[in-house]
Design a protein around this motif. Structure first.
Motif, mmCIF file in Angstrom:
data_model
loop_
_atom_site.group_PDB
_atom_site.id
_atom_site.type_symbol
_atom_site.label_atom_id
_atom_site.label_comp_id
_atom_site.label_asym_id
_atom_site.label_seq_id
_atom_site.Cartn_x
_atom_site.Cartn_y
_atom_site.Cartn_z
ATOM 1 N N SER A 231 0.819 -1.212 0.000
ATOM 2 C CA SER A 231 0.000 0.000 0.000
ATOM 3 C C SER A 231 0.853 1.262 0.000
ATOM 4 O O SER A 231 0.480 2.282 -0.577
ATOM 5 N N GLY A 232 1.989 1.207 0.675
ATOM 6 C CA GLY A 232 2.844 2.389 0.753
ATOM 7 C C GLY A 232 2.155 3.570 1.397
ATOM 8 O O GLY A 232 1.981 4.617 0.768
ATOM 9 N N PRO A 233 1.739 3.462 2.672
ATOM 10 C CA PRO A 233 1.062 4.583 3.328
ATOM 11 C C PRO A 233 1.964 5.809 3.375
ATOM 12 O O PRO A 233 3.155 5.704 3.650
ATOM 13 N N ARG A 234 1.371 6.965 3.102
ATOM 14 C CA ARG A 234 2.159 8.190 2.985
ATOM 15 C C ARG A 234 1.814 9.215 4.052
ATOM 16 O O ARG A 234 2.671 9.658 4.804
ATOM 17 N N HIS A 235 0.551 9.630 4.104
ATOM 18 C CA HIS A 235 0.123 10.654 5.054
ATOM 19 C C HIS A 235 -1.169 10.248 5.738
ATOM 20 O O HIS A 235 -1.941 9.437 5.223
ATOM 21 N N LEU A 236 -1.398 10.866 6.900
ATOM 22 C CA LEU A 236 -2.541 10.537 7.756
ATOM 23 C C LEU A 236 -3.125 11.834 8.299
ATOM 24 O O LEU A 236 -2.394 12.780 8.593
ATOM 25 N N ALA A 248 -3.703 8.078 3.441
ATOM 26 C CA ALA A 248 -3.532 8.067 1.991
ATOM 27 C C ALA A 248 -2.406 7.107 1.643
ATOM 28 O O ALA A 248 -1.291 7.234 2.159
ATOM 29 N N ASN A 249 -2.696 6.148 0.766
ATOM 30 C CA ASN A 249 -1.715 5.152 0.347
ATOM 31 C C ASN A 249 -1.129 5.537 -1.007
ATOM 32 O O ASN A 249 -1.816 5.481 -2.027
ATOM 33 N N GLU A 250 0.138 5.907 -1.009
ATOM 34 C CA GLU A 250 0.776 6.366 -2.236
ATOM 35 C C GLU A 250 0.899 5.250 -3.270
ATOM 36 O O GLU A 250 0.603 5.451 -4.451
ATOM 37 N N LEU A 251 1.338 4.078 -2.856
ATOM 38 C CA LEU A 251 1.562 2.989 -3.804
ATOM 39 C C LEU A 251 0.293 2.196 -4.086
ATOM 40 O O LEU A 251 0.150 1.617 -5.156
ATOM 41 N N GLY A 252 -0.627 2.178 -3.145
ATOM 42 C CA GLY A 252 -1.856 1.413 -3.305
ATOM 43 C C GLY A 252 -2.976 2.180 -3.969
ATOM 44 O O GLY A 252 -4.068 1.625 -4.176
ATOM 45 N N ASP A 253 -2.732 3.463 -4.316
ATOM 46 C CA ASP A 253 -3.732 4.278 -4.991
ATOM 47 C C ASP A 253 -5.072 4.209 -4.259
ATOM 48 O O ASP A 253 -6.107 3.890 -4.845
#
Length: 387
Positions: A231-236, A248-253
């Motif tokens: 998923s690559g979570p990015r921000h919360l 927001a998951n950067e890699l999991g769109d």
């Protein structure tokens, strides 16, 4: 991506820069309320100075009615200041120096909004890409993306940065060999009550919960929440109730609704859901970036890089659910960061690849976004902080 400079996935070359920022904006909102509604307000812009033409932290003003941005000065004392945060009082601005030997820079904010460097300190890691001020006002927390660690800096008199008091190293990896070969801490922020500190790690598909000792400035891990591998979570960002958070998951769109227990700091991720409407055309992959929540908790916004849009979600069941309403064009290319102004009536989008900051009017009843006019041209905008 190697464990070094953090520039996200595709190229960031411009064509022509809490909630993640909600905590700093709360203090700014109090200041804004004391000013005449018609008075120009300050806008700070993060950028990359080693690529894309950025010169430092941009200082601009914006009209609180139209959102129109007017240029101002530039603080050249910070290298690659890719993320910014204000002290609760709004009198000190902090910036990461997203370089191999990462640093955090503090700058005093003048009455006219101009900045003066107070000093900088090493983060102990590489490529820091996010920072926040602890609600207690005595510590700055930063996330080292390249090395996958979290740093703590105590604050001295006048908000000056003191020597680092802690550095917590994440370990592990994920299934994406290019982006998840090791830990990549992408965000660190405190929960609404200030009892816990959460760190979002893109490389390990995890969100870590820590407790900060306010005297020693040390972090102790309390729990760890895992999201779907890759998923690559990015921000919360937190719902105002403090009982839900949106990742927001950067890699999991995708975006995930998480339950949150403010008494224990336990985060419980739900199922991922898309951030663009079904059937939407996207050239290449879409990489969700920033997630922000309206002050009344009724709407959530997510920036989409690739689809080049800002998604609007209706918050349901007191924060426990999200329903995608639409995704409006971001007014440029690759919106890395978005932010609401302190009144919640304007939303700004930093379109990194087109070198523009777009502005939108926010309908208070529906949360709908309407373009407020042409974009403001500035080199490689990657963070936008309206006060």
């Amino acid at each position: 991506m190697a464990r070094g400079r953090h520039r996200d996935a595709p190229s960031r070359t411009p064509a022509a820069a809490p909630a993640s920022a909600a905590a700093p904006q709360q203090g700014a909102a109090a200041q804004a309320a004391a000013r005449p509604r018609s008075a120009p307000r300050h806008l700070y812009l993060g950028t990359y100075t080693s690529s894309g033409g950025g010169k430092g932290v941009g200082v601009a003003t914006y009209d609180p009615h139209s959102g129109a941005i007017s240029p101002g000065s530039v603080l050249a004392g910070a290298a690659d200041p890719s993320f910014l945060a204000l002290s609760a009082a709004g009198d000190v601005l902090y910036a990461v120096d997203e370089q191999e030997q990462g640093r955090v820079t503090a700058a005093a904010v003048g009455s006219d909004g101009t900045l003066r460097v107070l000093g900088s300190r090493p983060t102990g890691g590489s490529s820091p890409c996010h920072l926040s001020v602890h609600p207690g006002g005595r510590h700055v927390l930063s996330a080292n993306y390249g090395s996958g660690s979290i740093a703590v800096h105590p604050l001295g008199s006048g908000g000056v940065l003191l020597a680092r008091s802690d550095l917590v190293q994440h370990t592990g990896s994920g299934p994406d060999p290019d982006r998840q070969e090791g830990p990549h801490a992408h965000m660190v922020l405190s929960d609404p009550g200030g009892a816990f500190v959460l760190a979002v790690d893109l490389g390990t598909d995890s969100v870590y919960t820590y407790r900060l000792d306010p005297t020693a400035g040390k972090l102790t891990e309390v729990s760890r929440a895992a999201v779907k591998p890759g998923s690559g979570p990015r921000h919360l960002a937190f719902h105002p109730s403090g009982r839900y958070a949106y990742v927001a998951n950067e890699l999991g769109d995708s975006v995930i609704v998480c339950g949150y227990d403010p008494a224990t700091g336990t985060l419980t991720p739900g199922s991922p859901q898309p951030t663009v409407p079904a059937g939407s055309p996207v050239s290449g992959r879409n990489y969700p970036a920033e997630v922000v929540v309206s002050a009344n908790g009724a709407f959530v916004y997510v920036s989409n890089r690739g689809h080049d849009s800002v998604a609007r979600f209706a918050v349901q069941n007191g924060g426990a659910g999200l329903r995608l309403l639409d995704a409006v064009p971001s007014g440029g290319a690759y919106p890395r960061h978005i932010a609401l102004d302190p009144t919640g009536t304007l939303l700004f989008a930093a379109n990194q690849n087109s070198g523009t900051v777009a502005r939108f009017h926010v309908d208070p009843a529906t949360g709908a976004l309407t373009s407020a006019g042409g974009g403001y041209a500035t080199p490689t905008p990657v963070c936008v902080l309206p006060v």
